[in-house]
Write a protein that holds these residues in place. Structure first.
Motif, short mmCIF file in Angstrom:
data_model
loop_
_atom_site.label_atom_id
_atom_site.label_comp_id
_atom_site.label_asym_id
_atom_site.label_seq_id
_atom_site.Cartn_x
_atom_site.Cartn_y
_atom_site.Cartn_z
N ARG A 39 19.97 -41.70 -30.52
CA ARG A 39 19.41 -40.55 -29.81
C ARG A 39 17.94 -40.37 -30.14
O ARG A 39 17.13 -40.01 -29.28
CB ARG A 39 20.20 -39.28 -30.18
CG ARG A 39 19.78 -38.06 -29.36
CD ARG A 39 20.67 -36.86 -29.63
NE ARG A 39 20.56 -36.43 -31.04
CZ ARG A 39 21.55 -36.49 -31.92
NH1 ARG A 39 22.73 -36.98 -31.56
NH2 ARG A 39 21.38 -36.07 -33.16
N ILE A 62 15.87 -42.62 -27.98
CA ILE A 62 15.82 -42.21 -26.57
C ILE A 62 15.03 -40.92 -26.40
O ILE A 62 14.20 -40.79 -25.49
CB ILE A 62 17.25 -42.05 -26.02
CG1 ILE A 62 17.98 -43.39 -26.05
CG2 ILE A 62 17.21 -41.49 -24.60
CD1 ILE A 62 19.43 -43.29 -25.68
N ARG A 63 15.27 -39.95 -27.27
CA ARG A 63 14.67 -38.63 -27.13
C ARG A 63 13.25 -38.57 -27.68
O ARG A 63 12.43 -37.77 -27.21
CB ARG A 63 15.54 -37.59 -27.83
CG ARG A 63 15.11 -36.16 -27.62
CD ARG A 63 16.13 -35.19 -28.16
NE ARG A 63 16.40 -35.44 -29.59
CZ ARG A 63 17.39 -34.86 -30.26
NH1 ARG A 63 18.21 -34.05 -29.65
NH2 ARG A 63 17.57 -35.13 -31.54
N GLN A 67 15.62 -53.80 -26.25
CA GLN A 67 16.45 -52.64 -26.55
C GLN A 67 17.94 -52.99 -26.48
O GLN A 67 18.74 -52.53 -27.30
CB GLN A 67 16.14 -51.50 -25.58
CG GLN A 67 14.75 -50.91 -25.72
CD GLN A 67 14.55 -50.17 -27.03
OE1 GLN A 67 15.51 -49.84 -27.72
NE2 GLN A 67 13.29 -49.93 -27.38
#
Length: 360
Positions: free
Chosen positions: A253, A256-257, A216
């Motif tokens: 995002r 991650i989400r 990552q």
């Protein structure tokens, strides 16, 4: 029977942990030993067929002892299940009663008399090893009673017959002492093995997490570094650069989400859709109350349908907005894809069995 195994403060073994593993009773090499024992019983029974008055009773008792010997070796459970223990306990007196019912009171029957209670005693010795410590004594007492009754009916001494069977208490005591030593040691071995496996699993998880963080970080570096370097130089950003920052922020995002949707490659499709001016929202409700998403909440057919449906919606969207949502566990609707554009609104609902229902 309500026997219990000795306690040593350690948790009982799991269903896959069995004291037979330490003795090799489940290994292929144990089969010849069991086969030789069964063959010896058959040979003795056949050699005594001329002694008994009813061969059917003789072989009936033989079958009872064979079934009991196989059961105490092959049936799973540590300790043995209560129902199995009850049947194995009854096998000794039942087998003895069947054979003795057809055995006359003559000296030539002595070998037959010795063999039958010996066969029951072998089963009881292994009952001790399998964690049932009271059942063998109940079975031995029942065999003593059967022998005494047989002797009384044959005008022989019930006490002598009972004592001939009662001497089998010696091997049962030895097997009891062996079990009291073996079973606590077995629990310690299994507990150490569980701790070792847990340690290996924990270490593997840490290595996997470290590798994932490295991947990552490498990906974030490749995506964000050029823009961060541009910002660090200073100066006003152009409109295109601002749009690139917004799309990059939305792309990161998404990962991650909604990591589950990112695993399906939908973050890439969402990025390309945003370059065309489409507002995209990826939501993963399986993360509720968790540290990470777990794709095991959705079956492979649902994941496949979700990936295809969402990819098609994102690839064909030219304006408006697209919302891809994975529902929380135990919901009737596993996931949904909502498309709002100038052409209209479409909501695709994916059931937990993979069926898709479109609402327009």
């Amino acid at each position: 029977m309500s026997d219990s195994t000795p306690r040593s403060g350690l948790a009982p073994p799991s269903p896959r942990e069995d004291v037979r593993d330490l003795l090799g009773m489940r290994a292929p090499r144990s089969l010849p030993v069991v086969g030789a024992y069964l063959l010896s019983m058959i040979v003795v029974a056949v050699s005594q067929i001329h002694v008994v008055t009813d061969p059917v009773l003789l072989f009936g008792g033989l079958l009872v002892f064979i079934a009991a010997a196989l059961g105490v070796v092959l049936i799973d459970g540590d300790p043995l299940p209560h129902g199995t223990t009850l049947l194995l306990t009854a096998a000794g007196p039942l087998g003895c009663a069947l054979v003795l019912a057809g055995t006359p009171a003559i000296p030539s029957a002595s070998l037959l008399f010795t063999w039958i209670h010996g066969a029951g005693t072998v089963v009881y010795c292994f009952l001790n090893v399998r964690g049932r410590l009271i059942a063998p004594w109940v079975g031995l007492a029942a065999m003593v009673v059967v022998a005494a009754v047989w002797a009384h009916l044959r005008n022989l001494s019930p006490m002598t017959a009972g004592l001939l069977v009662g001497v089998d208490a010696a091997p049962i005591i030895m097997s009891l002492l062996f079990a009291l030593t073996l079973r606590p040691a077995a629990r310690r071995v299994f507990a150490l093995r569980r701790r070792t496996l847990d340690h290996v699993a924990s270490a593997s998880a840490e290595v996997a997490a470290t590798e994932e963080r490295g991947r990552q970080a490498h990906r974030l570096n490749a995506l964000a570094r050029p823009m961060l370097q541009r910002i660090a130089v200073g100066g006003d950003l152009t409109d295109d650069e601002r749009r690139s920052c917004a799309m990059l922020e939305a792309h990161l995002r998404d990962q991650i989400r909604a990591p589950l949707l990112a695993q399906l490659g939908l973050d890439v499709s969402a990025y390309h859709a945003r370059t065309r001016g489409v507002d995209v929202l990826l939501i993963d409700d399986t993360r509720t109350g968790r540290d990470r998403s777990d794709s095991e909440d959705l079956s492979p057919p649902v994941l496949s349908v979700l990936q295809q449906t969402a990819t098609d919606a994102l690839d064909h969207a030219l304006d408006g907005d697209v919302v891809v949502r994975v529902s929380a566990p135990d919901r009737p609707i596993a996931a949904s894809v909502l498309v709002r554009s100038s052409a209209g609104t479409t909501r695709s609902e994916i059931a937990s069995d993979g069926d898709v229902t479109d609402h327009r």
